[in-house]
Design an enzyme around this catalytic site. Structure first.
Site, PDB file in Angstrom:
ATOM      1  N   SER A  95      -1.463 -14.370   2.008  1.00  0.00           N
ATOM      2  CA  SER A  95      -0.312 -13.970   1.204  1.00  0.00           C
ATOM      3  C   SER A  95       0.850 -14.880   1.549  1.00  0.00           C
ATOM      4  O   SER A  95       0.897 -15.458   2.648  1.00  0.00           O
ATOM      5  CB  SER A  95       0.065 -12.514   1.508  1.00  0.00           C
ATOM      6  OG  SER A  95       1.363 -12.194   1.057  1.00  0.00           O
ATOM      7  N   TYR A 139       1.712  -6.136   8.329  1.00  0.00           N
ATOM      8  CA  TYR A 139       1.127  -6.741   7.132  1.00  0.00           C
ATOM      9  C   TYR A 139       1.229  -8.265   7.167  1.00  0.00           C
ATOM     10  O   TYR A 139       0.227  -8.972   6.960  1.00  0.00           O
ATOM     11  CB  TYR A 139       1.808  -6.198   5.877  1.00  0.00           C
ATOM     12  CG  TYR A 139       1.187  -6.704   4.600  1.00  0.00           C
ATOM     13  CD1 TYR A 139       0.056  -6.092   4.070  1.00  0.00           C
ATOM     14  CD2 TYR A 139       1.717  -7.801   3.921  1.00  0.00           C
ATOM     15  CE1 TYR A 139      -0.529  -6.552   2.899  1.00  0.00           C
ATOM     16  CE2 TYR A 139       1.143  -8.272   2.749  1.00  0.00           C
ATOM     17  CZ  TYR A 139       0.021  -7.646   2.250  1.00  0.00           C
ATOM     18  OH  TYR A 139      -0.561  -8.113   1.101  1.00  0.00           O
TER      19      TYR A 139
END
Length: 230
Positions: free
Chosen positions: A59, A82
């Site tokens: 990401s 995350y």
């Protein structure tokens, strides 16, 4: 097996940190450690299917991750892992290539799917009315799920990435020039484009530490063996 796409993950806006039963962080365990274990368990089949590719879903948020792997594997209330889980995925892809591309014909490629209007944003973290508003806005400005799959499919199949180096990383936006880091957050959709990841992905020492720490944790804490050679 000549293609493995490590795509599963958890995330979303306002998602609270959760522990696993044995005290690890659920997000980090799901988004990275589970993929490490699956890749390890399939390693023999990947080697037999060589040339093989292992696609690791990262990401743009990997750019705010940290390389204190052991600390972020453990659950700490109120801390988000995350970004670090996504940095770990990019580092894992790089380390797979360094270790196994020449010896076994296995190449790791990290991908950023982009900002995608998918259900990962809506897992009960918001009230129904807020989720409805967010979904409406996201449909207007985010990529579709089909567009979000482009980098993964390209990494798995496109001949251009057959000899990707240890920092192989694809993004779905136009990422050339000095504005690349900004445009990777959300820019014009351009299909699968090579992009320079965070410098930590090219840090041999950091990626090696990630690999060894994760293998040790699986062996010692979870009592699970891996078949990944050194």
């Amino acid at each position: 097996v000549n293609v493995l796409v490590n795509n599963a993950g958890v995330g979303g806006i306002a998602r609270l940190a959760e522990p696993t039963a044995d005290g690890d962080d659920l997000t980090y365990r799901t988004n990275f450690v589970g993929h490490f274990l699956l890749t390890a368990q399939l390693f023999t089949l990947l080697a037999r299917g060589a040339p093989a590719r292992v696609v690791c879903l990262s990401s743009v948020t990997h750019r705010s991750g940290v390389t204190d792997w052991a600390a972020y594997r453990r659950f700490v209330a109120g801390r988000s892992t995350y970004s670090t889980s996504k940095l770990a995925m990019a580092g894992f892809a790089a380390e797979l290539t360094r270790r196994y591309q020449d010896r076994y014909g296995i190449t790791g490629i990290a991908v950023n799917p982009g900002a995608v209007c998918s259900d990962i944003w809506f897992r009960g973290q918001q009230s129904p009315w807020l989720a409805a508003v967010m979904r409406f806005v996201f449909r207007l400005v985010f990529l579709t799920s089909e567009q979000g799959a482009v980098t993964s499919v390209s990494a798995a199949t496109d001949p251009r990435w057959a000899e990707a180096g240890a920092s192989g990383y694809l993004a779905p936006y136009w990422t050339a020039g000095p504005l690349a880091p900004l445009l990777e957050i959300h820019g014009p959709f351009a299909g699968a484009q090579p992009c320079r990841p965070l410098a930590a992905v090219s840090d041999v020492k950091a990626c090696r530490a990630l690999f060894e720490e994760t293998r040790r944790a699986l062996g010692e804490r979870l009592m699970l063996s891996t078949s990944l050679p050194s």
